[in-house]
Design a protein around this motif. Structure first.
Motif, PDB file in Angstrom:
ATOM      1  N   PRO A  27      59.504  96.402 112.846  1.00 43.91           N
ATOM      2  CA  PRO A  27      59.371  96.643 111.579  1.00 43.91           C
ATOM      3  C   PRO A  27      58.092  97.175 110.873  1.00 43.91           C
ATOM      4  O   PRO A  27      57.253  96.770 111.202  1.00 43.91           O
ATOM      5  N   TYR A  28      58.308  98.104 109.864  1.00 39.36           N
ATOM      6  CA  TYR A  28      56.923  98.713 109.647  1.00 39.36           C
ATOM      7  C   TYR A  28      57.342  98.990 107.843  1.00 39.36           C
ATOM      8  O   TYR A  28      58.599  99.336 107.345  1.00 39.36           O
ATOM      9  N   LEU A  48      55.139  94.499 111.220  1.00 36.48           N
ATOM     10  CA  LEU A  48      55.335  93.249 110.774  1.00 36.48           C
ATOM     11  C   LEU A  48      55.688  92.562 112.215  1.00 36.48           C
ATOM     12  O   LEU A  48      56.597  92.993 112.868  1.00 36.48           O
ATOM     13  N   MET A  49      54.823  91.842 112.595  1.00 31.19           N
ATOM     14  CA  MET A  49      55.005  90.562 113.803  1.00 31.19           C
ATOM     15  C   MET A  49      55.429  89.373 113.297  1.00 31.19           C
ATOM     16  O   MET A  49      54.754  88.868 112.302  1.00 31.19           O
ATOM     17  N   GLY A  57      50.076  84.203 120.441  1.00 29.57           N
ATOM     18  CA  GLY A  57      50.511  85.720 120.536  1.00 29.57           C
ATOM     19  C   GLY A  57      51.704  86.103 119.439  1.00 29.57           C
ATOM     20  O   GLY A  57      52.453  85.180 119.159  1.00 29.57           O
ATOM     21  N   LEU A  58      51.657  87.260 118.963  1.00 25.87           N
ATOM     22  CA  LEU A  58      52.535  87.762 118.155  1.00 25.87           C
ATOM     23  C   LEU A  58      53.709  88.477 118.815  1.00 25.87           C
ATOM     24  O   LEU A  58      53.388  89.188 119.762  1.00 25.87           O
ATOM     25  N   LEU A  59      55.060  88.528 118.301  1.00 22.33           N
ATOM     26  CA  LEU A  59      56.141  89.320 119.033  1.00 22.33           C
ATOM     27  C   LEU A  59      56.720  90.286 117.678  1.00 22.33           C
ATOM     28  O   LEU A  59      56.458  89.913 116.622  1.00 22.33           O
ATOM     29  N   PHE A  60      57.503  91.332 118.196  1.00 25.77           N
ATOM     30  CA  PHE A  60      58.266  91.835 117.371  1.00 25.77           C
ATOM     31  C   PHE A  60      59.888  91.207 117.329  1.00 25.77           C
ATOM     32  O   PHE A  60      60.099  90.769 118.498  1.00 25.77           O
ATOM     33  N   PRO A  61      60.539  91.109 116.390  1.00 24.42           N
ATOM     34  CA  PRO A  61      61.780  90.435 116.418  1.00 24.42           C
ATOM     35  C   PRO A  61      62.691  91.231 117.565  1.00 24.42           C
ATOM     36  O   PRO A  61      62.937  92.287 117.540  1.00 24.42           O
ATOM     37  N   LYS A  62      63.309  90.376 118.221  1.00 22.03           N
ATOM     38  CA  LYS A  62      64.108  90.865 119.577  1.00 22.03           C
ATOM     39  C   LYS A  62      65.136  89.630 119.793  1.00 22.03           C
ATOM     40  O   LYS A  62      64.827  88.297 119.727  1.00 22.03           O
TER      41      LYS A  62
END
Length: 168
Positions: A27-28, A48-49, A57-62
């Motif tokens: 997401p951006y 967006l993470m 740590g951070l992730l991208f939605p999946k």
């Protein structure tokens, strides 16, 4: 607004060649940036993470790509469920293979996963979303996102996203 509910369970999960298929997005949004008060401003990309409930740590939605949806539909659903955002799915970024330690099952005992990742231009941040009690969202610059990535494969997806963005 009707109440949003996250899908759970593994009954509808897709598998291919011994790997669990997942879909997600990066997401951006664009933000105006001015170094001073003059009219010369530039557009800054923010990503967006989200945090992971299972570690740092951070992730991208999946998440799991299910039998009754396309990969694109799954990516959009995961953005709503995990990050509480809606927007326009812009483009396919690529496929990324990884091992999941937390999602091993009878169909995929070694935890092999193949993720289809997309670029999502965020148009709306929801006040309420299904996983808000376990997820926090963070808007980051590209360099902050690279430093914050929990997984190497997400760093690779971010590099590919950056190359895609440069071509726009």
């Amino acid at each position: 607004m009707s109440e949003l509910v996250a899908r759970t369970g593994r009954l509808q999960q897709r598998y291919e060649g011994g790997s669990r298929l997942v879909a997600g997005c990066i997401p951006y949004r664009f933000r105006d940036y001015c170094e001073d008060d003059n009219a010369n401003s530039a557009k800054v990309v923010e990503l967006l993470m989200i945090n992971s409930p299972s570690g740092p740590g951070l992730l991208f939605p999946k998440g799991g790509w299910e039998n009754d949806e396309s990969a694109e539909e799954a990516a959009v659903r995961e953005a709503i469920e995990e990050a509480g955002v809606r927007g326009d799915l812009m483009d396919f970024i690529g496929y990324y293979e990884f091992k999941s330690k937390t999602h091993q099952d009878d169909c995929c005992p070694e935890g092999s996963c193949k993720a289809a990742m997309y670029a999502l231009l965020v148009k709306e941040e929801l006040e309420l979303w299904p996983e808000q009690s376990t997820r926090t969202r963070s808007w980051l610059t590209m360099s902050e996102a690279v430093e914050s990535c929990r997984h190497k494969w997400m760093e690779e997806a971010l590099k590919d996203f950056s190359a895609w963005l440069a071509k726009m």
